[in-house]
Design an enzyme around this catalytic site. Sequence first.
Site, PDB file in Angstrom:
ATOM      1  N   ASN A 148       0.868  -1.125  -0.002  1.00 37.18           N
ATOM      2  CA  ASN A 148       0.034   0.127   0.024  1.00 37.18           C
ATOM      3  C   ASN A 148       0.947   1.412  -0.147  1.00 37.18           C
ATOM      4  O   ASN A 148       1.961   1.415  -0.338  1.00 37.18           O
ATOM      5  CB  ASN A 148      -0.932  -0.181   1.271  1.00 37.18           C
ATOM      6  N   ARG A 149       0.236   2.238   0.293  1.00 28.50           N
ATOM      7  CA  ARG A 149       0.664   3.773   0.236  1.00 28.50           C
ATOM      8  C   ARG A 149       1.531   4.223   1.385  1.00 28.50           C
ATOM      9  O   ARG A 149       0.970   4.129   2.546  1.00 28.50           O
ATOM     10  CB  ARG A 149      -0.086   4.744  -0.498  1.00 28.50           C
ATOM     11  N   HIS A 164       3.629   0.001  -2.575  1.00 30.37           N
ATOM     12  CA  HIS A 164       3.740  -1.070  -2.831  1.00 30.37           C
ATOM     13  C   HIS A 164       5.250  -1.660  -2.925  1.00 30.37           C
ATOM     14  O   HIS A 164       5.738  -2.306  -3.857  1.00 30.37           O
ATOM     15  CB  HIS A 164       3.235  -1.859  -4.037  1.00 30.37           C
ATOM     16  N   HIS A 197      -1.228  -9.807  -4.331  1.00 24.61           N
ATOM     17  CA  HIS A 197      -1.993  -8.688  -4.888  1.00 24.61           C
ATOM     18  C   HIS A 197      -2.707  -9.564  -6.058  1.00 24.61           C
ATOM     19  O   HIS A 197      -3.008  -8.844  -7.305  1.00 24.61           O
ATOM     20  CB  HIS A 197      -1.138  -7.668  -5.634  1.00 24.61           C
ATOM     21  N   SER A 198      -3.509 -10.699  -5.897  1.00 25.64           N
ATOM     22  CA  SER A 198      -4.288 -11.364  -7.073  1.00 25.64           C
ATOM     23  C   SER A 198      -5.435 -10.608  -7.298  1.00 25.64           C
ATOM     24  O   SER A 198      -6.112 -10.110  -6.471  1.00 25.64           O
ATOM     25  CB  SER A 198      -4.486 -12.788  -6.717  1.00 25.64           C
ATOM     26  N   ASP A 251     -11.553   1.058  -2.951  1.00 23.89           N
ATOM     27  CA  ASP A 251      -9.974   1.098  -2.987  1.00 23.89           C
ATOM     28  C   ASP A 251      -9.694   1.483  -1.700  1.00 23.89           C
ATOM     29  O   ASP A 251      -9.187   2.487  -1.525  1.00 23.89           O
ATOM     30  CB  ASP A 251      -9.370   1.691  -4.026  1.00 23.89           C
ATOM     31  N   GLN A 259      -7.448  -4.681   2.245  1.00 24.33           N
ATOM     32  CA  GLN A 259      -7.721  -3.761   1.113  1.00 24.33           C
ATOM     33  C   GLN A 259      -8.494  -4.302   0.051  1.00 24.33           C
ATOM     34  O   GLN A 259      -8.288  -5.315  -0.647  1.00 24.33           O
ATOM     35  CB  GLN A 259      -6.394  -3.101   0.449  1.00 24.33           C
ATOM     36  N   GLU A 313      -6.750  -7.555  -0.630  1.00 23.55           N
ATOM     37  CA  GLU A 313      -5.202  -7.571   0.165  1.00 23.55           C
ATOM     38  C   GLU A 313      -5.203  -7.708   1.547  1.00 23.55           C
ATOM     39  O   GLU A 313      -5.358  -6.564   1.984  1.00 23.55           O
ATOM     40  CB  GLU A 313      -4.415  -6.651  -0.529  1.00 23.55           C
TER      41      GLU A 313
END
Length: 375
Positions: free
Chosen positions: A101-102, A127, A201-202, A273, A310, A338
């Site tokens: 994530n960020r 990421h 991250h699928s 998101d 997420q 996620e």
Amino acid sequence: MFTHERGIGIINFEIVFKEERNMGILREEMENKIDNKSIYIYTLENNISKVRITNFGGIILSFETRDKNGQSDDIVLGYDNFEDYKTTTTYLGAIIGRCANRIASASIDINGEKYELAKNDGNNHLHGGTKGFNRAVWDSEILEDDNGQYIKLSYLSKDGEENYPGNLNVNVEYRLTDENELVINYFAKSDKDTIVNLTNHSYFNLSGHSSGDILNHRVKINSKKITVSNSESIPTGEIRDIIGSPMDFTEFKCIGRDINKEYDQLVNGNGYDHNWIIDDYNGELKKVAEVIDDNSGRVLEVFTTKPGIQFYTGNFLNEKEVGKGGVKYKKRQGLCLETQYFPDSLNHKGFSNVILKAGEEYNHTTIYKVSIKNK
């Protein structure tokens, strides 16, 4: 370029020149190498499903499984051409690290020392940076224990890689059980205090990767609160109660029902998101989300030891993403779940703790279980 048929999937990778089966798991070595390291494709199978994973980025290449009529489909998005995995910005199927994530302003402070990270998402860090774990070639082996066979991937993220502190030894294990659970175990240990937040991250589409959007999938998330994000998808620090709002998935709801509503979080994220905060989190493995596709009858359950998840609805996919079989992946053709620590945790009091102390072990589990809905 050689088209290599494996079941219903087509992998347009360079010629696979060596196959071997070890304890029931098929390992294929590809002709091409990256950084002079061998690239392998591993196939895990049970009597319901077949999952293919590569040691490049730990990517889940395909997840073929039966529907209510006994037909097999590949339920994760991906590419035929291996080169696309090396250049993609969508992280299809990959391990994400060091930090999922960020991170706001691409800057962290650990023990009073400031580290400037790559700004690879506007002014922010996303990421793991320019070359995160999704683009690493992992060491790999097939192992067996009392619970059966599994794949172990290992990677040393050296001190200073992407400007993160500490030599970080990471192990990720993949196991496919007879109960049709894809079990992912994450382990890490560092020689310096650092931050670690690993996830997968699928992008799932339970009707099949080529079937169109996921707006009719029904979702339930065991969470009554989210971390609120601004227009850059950076948390503001606010934790919001979402009961009764368009973000409320405490009961099963079609993704498409509220996704286009004029609600600040949906506008900011161009859809879903966001990080949902798991109810009654205690660090133990528990079910945190469930997805039902009435069309195929498939059900996806997500279990994790992490405090957040997420939920992302592929809002930025577009027809430039040409996937398996030449399919153009359109907006909202896949969904991600996620499991994670909260985004930008280091910069917000009261958020989850992403600091891994030197010598301590990071140890988390996520399970993606696929079944057929009871009639």
